[in-house]
Design a protein around this motif. Structure first.
Motif, PDB file in Angstrom:
ATOM      1  N   THR A  43      -8.505  -2.698  -9.347  1.00 50.76           N
ATOM      2  CA  THR A  43      -7.678  -1.763 -10.113  1.00 50.76           C
ATOM      3  C   THR A  43      -7.265  -0.581  -9.247  1.00 50.76           C
ATOM      4  N   LEU A  44      -8.128  -0.191  -8.298  1.00 47.65           N
ATOM      5  CA  LEU A  44      -7.753   0.860  -7.356  1.00 47.65           C
ATOM      6  C   LEU A  44      -6.777   0.340  -6.308  1.00 47.65           C
ATOM      7  N   THR A  45      -7.036  -0.872  -5.800  1.00 44.24           N
ATOM      8  CA  THR A  45      -6.129  -1.450  -4.811  1.00 44.24           C
ATOM      9  C   THR A  45      -4.716  -1.567  -5.379  1.00 44.24           C
ATOM     10  N   ALA A  46      -4.603  -2.078  -6.610  1.00 42.87           N
ATOM     11  CA  ALA A  46      -3.291  -2.226  -7.243  1.00 42.87           C
ATOM     12  C   ALA A  46      -2.597  -0.873  -7.392  1.00 42.87           C
ATOM     13  N   PHE A  47      -3.353   0.125  -7.804  1.00 41.34           N
ATOM     14  CA  PHE A  47      -2.784   1.468  -7.972  1.00 41.34           C
ATOM     15  C   PHE A  47      -2.264   1.995  -6.645  1.00 41.34           C
ATOM     16  N   PHE A  48      -3.068   1.885  -5.592  1.00 46.36           N
ATOM     17  CA  PHE A  48      -2.678   2.433  -4.295  1.00 46.36           C
ATOM     18  C   PHE A  48      -1.469   1.701  -3.714  1.00 46.36           C
ATOM     19  N   LEU A  49      -1.442   0.370  -3.829  1.00 47.27           N
ATOM     20  CA  LEU A  49      -0.317  -0.382  -3.290  1.00 47.27           C
ATOM     21  C   LEU A  49       0.985   0.011  -3.993  1.00 47.27           C
ATOM     22  N   ALA A  50       0.956   0.075  -5.330  1.00 51.71           N
ATOM     23  CA  ALA A  50       2.153   0.487  -6.070  1.00 51.71           C
ATOM     24  C   ALA A  50       2.510   1.936  -5.766  1.00 51.71           C
ATOM     25  N   PHE A  97      -1.553  -2.997 -15.426  1.00 46.70           N
ATOM     26  CA  PHE A  97      -1.087  -1.692 -15.907  1.00 46.70           C
ATOM     27  C   PHE A  97      -1.407  -0.579 -14.906  1.00 46.70           C
ATOM     28  N   ARG A  98      -2.485  -0.738 -14.143  1.00 47.47           N
ATOM     29  CA  ARG A  98      -2.758   0.245 -13.097  1.00 47.47           C
ATOM     30  C   ARG A  98      -1.683   0.176 -12.003  1.00 47.47           C
ATOM     31  N   PHE A  99      -1.187  -1.021 -11.742  1.00 47.55           N
ATOM     32  CA  PHE A  99      -0.082  -1.172 -10.789  1.00 47.55           C
ATOM     33  C   PHE A  99       1.143  -0.417 -11.294  1.00 47.55           C
TER      34      PHE A  99
END
Length: 393
Positions: A43-50, A97-99
């Motif tokens: 969920t953190l990886t997705a957030f950071f990439l987006a 949704f984090r993305f």
């Protein structure tokens, strides 16, 4: 200067709050959604990439349409995605949704930096950036504590209710208290040709790329810490969510305290020497802490002290490299800010993924990644600083 720093800092803090408030609840999310620590870290990886990729859109858009319209759009996406996070029944939907949340929230990473470049350059810009960093740096102290309190009352889903409210307040601030700093006559019409030309200019500028990745590896080390710290502090050292929040806050003190010295030291010593000083401290303390952990002396006080001192070095490096990377590119400040932010966030996302491959719930793999980032930033500094010194001489 203080008023604009406060406004820009509050806007910029939306993204960090979306990370830091969330950290104490990660073990609870893991249990509640029947996933693993690695699954929750996604969920953190997705957030950071987006968060990184979307900056490629917001920067050029801010150069064409002005600074405020992109903020309105990004924060609206953030609010809608935050509602989705609060209602997500599975880890897969939470990751999705984090993305989306990262896609919206990245606007407050790009545009405030471009606003600073609109208003100031050189040491004055560093001073303003450092004041903004002061507001942002309060987030690692207050956000985990707030997250712990909200989780105790409303569970981890309640955190997203608070984040949605913060984004709405940011929208109101943008509409009522932030003036447009890019008048129509200074806006750059964005088309594919001009975008490619500007991107090529930046990618082929060794100083821009070097400064971007010096700061990027520094930020990547912090992202690796974010992804692992709650599990290390709670599972290895037995801290409660509130205890973790307090330990996490101590680690942030070094960064925000040193960041306030970046501007004055830059005026007295020169920016190149400030970067050299900060990187030297970062490398030394990260390496020493890794050695102590590997030798079996990695107690909680040792870990906290080592990270506090290492982050103090980053407090000098990150605001200074951000400003110096943008200084020669005022006519494409939005694009430069977005490209630099994208590269830094991608580096952070990659480091989270790498640390996840080796993470075993202890401090050793976390510190290995942090020390690796420190050495990468140190080697880049050796290559970039002679060029920077010649440019500012």
């Amino acid at each position: 200067m203080f008023r604009i720093a406060l406004i820009l800092g509050l806007l910029s803090a939306v993204g960090p709050f979306a990370i830091d408030m969330y950290l104490p609840a990660m073990p609870q999310i893991t249990d509640d959604l029947a996933t693993t620590a690695g699954g929750t870290q996604q969920t953190l990886t997705a957030f950071f990439l987006a968060f990184g990729l979307a900056q490629l859109v917001y920067g050029p858009w801010a150069d064409q349409a002005g600074r405020k319209l992109p903020i309105y759009t990004g924060l609206t996406i953030f609010v809608l995605a935050t509602v989705g996070c609060a209602l997500a029944p599975t880890i897969e939907l939470l990751v999705a949704f984090r993305f989306l949340q990262g896609l919206g929230g990245s606007v407050v990473m790009v545009v405030p930096r471009a606003v600073i470049r609109d208003m100031h350059t050189g040491p004055q810009a560093t001073k303003l950036m450092a004041m903004v960093m002061l507001v942002i740096s309060i987030s690692p102290m207050l956000a985990p504590l707030a997250g712990s309190a909200v989780t105790a009352v409303a569970g981890w889903r309640g955190i997203f209710g608070v984040l949605g409210l913060a984004a709405l307040i940011s929208l109101i601030l943008t509409a009522t208290a932030l003036r447009e700093t890019l008048p129509p006559e200074r806006r750059v019409r964005v088309n594919l040709r001009s975008l490619l030309r500007g991107t090529r200019t930046l990618l082929t500028d060794p100083t821009f790329m070097g400064l971007t990745f010096i700061g990027g590896f520094g930020m990547a080390s912090f992202f690796a810490f974010l992804a692992s710290a709650s599990f290390v502090y709670v599972d290895q050292f037995g801290l409660t969510p509130t205890g973790f929040s307090l330990a996490f806050a101590v680690n942030a003190v070094g960064f925000f305290s040193a960041s306030q010295l970046a501007g004055p030291l830059g005026e007295r010593m020169g920016t190149a020497r400030v970067i050299r000083l900060g990187i030297t401290g970062f490398v030394l303390f990260a390496t020493a802490t890794l050695a102590l952990v590997a030798a079996g002396y990695g107690s909680l006080p040792v870990l906290i002290a080592g990270l506090l001192l290492g982050n103090a070095g980053l407090g000098l490096v990150i605001p200074t490299t951000m400003v110096m990377a943008l200084d020669p590119h005022g006519e494409i400040a939005g694009l430069a800010s977005s490209l630099g932010g994208t590269l830094q966030m991608l580096a952070g996302g990659i480091m989270i993924a790498v640390s996840g491959l080796f993470f075993d719930g202890t401090a050793l793999p976390m510190m290995a990644v942090i020390a690796g980032c420190a050495w990468a930033a140190g080697l880049l500094t050796l290559a970039v600083l002679p060029r920077l010194s010649r440019q500012v001489a």
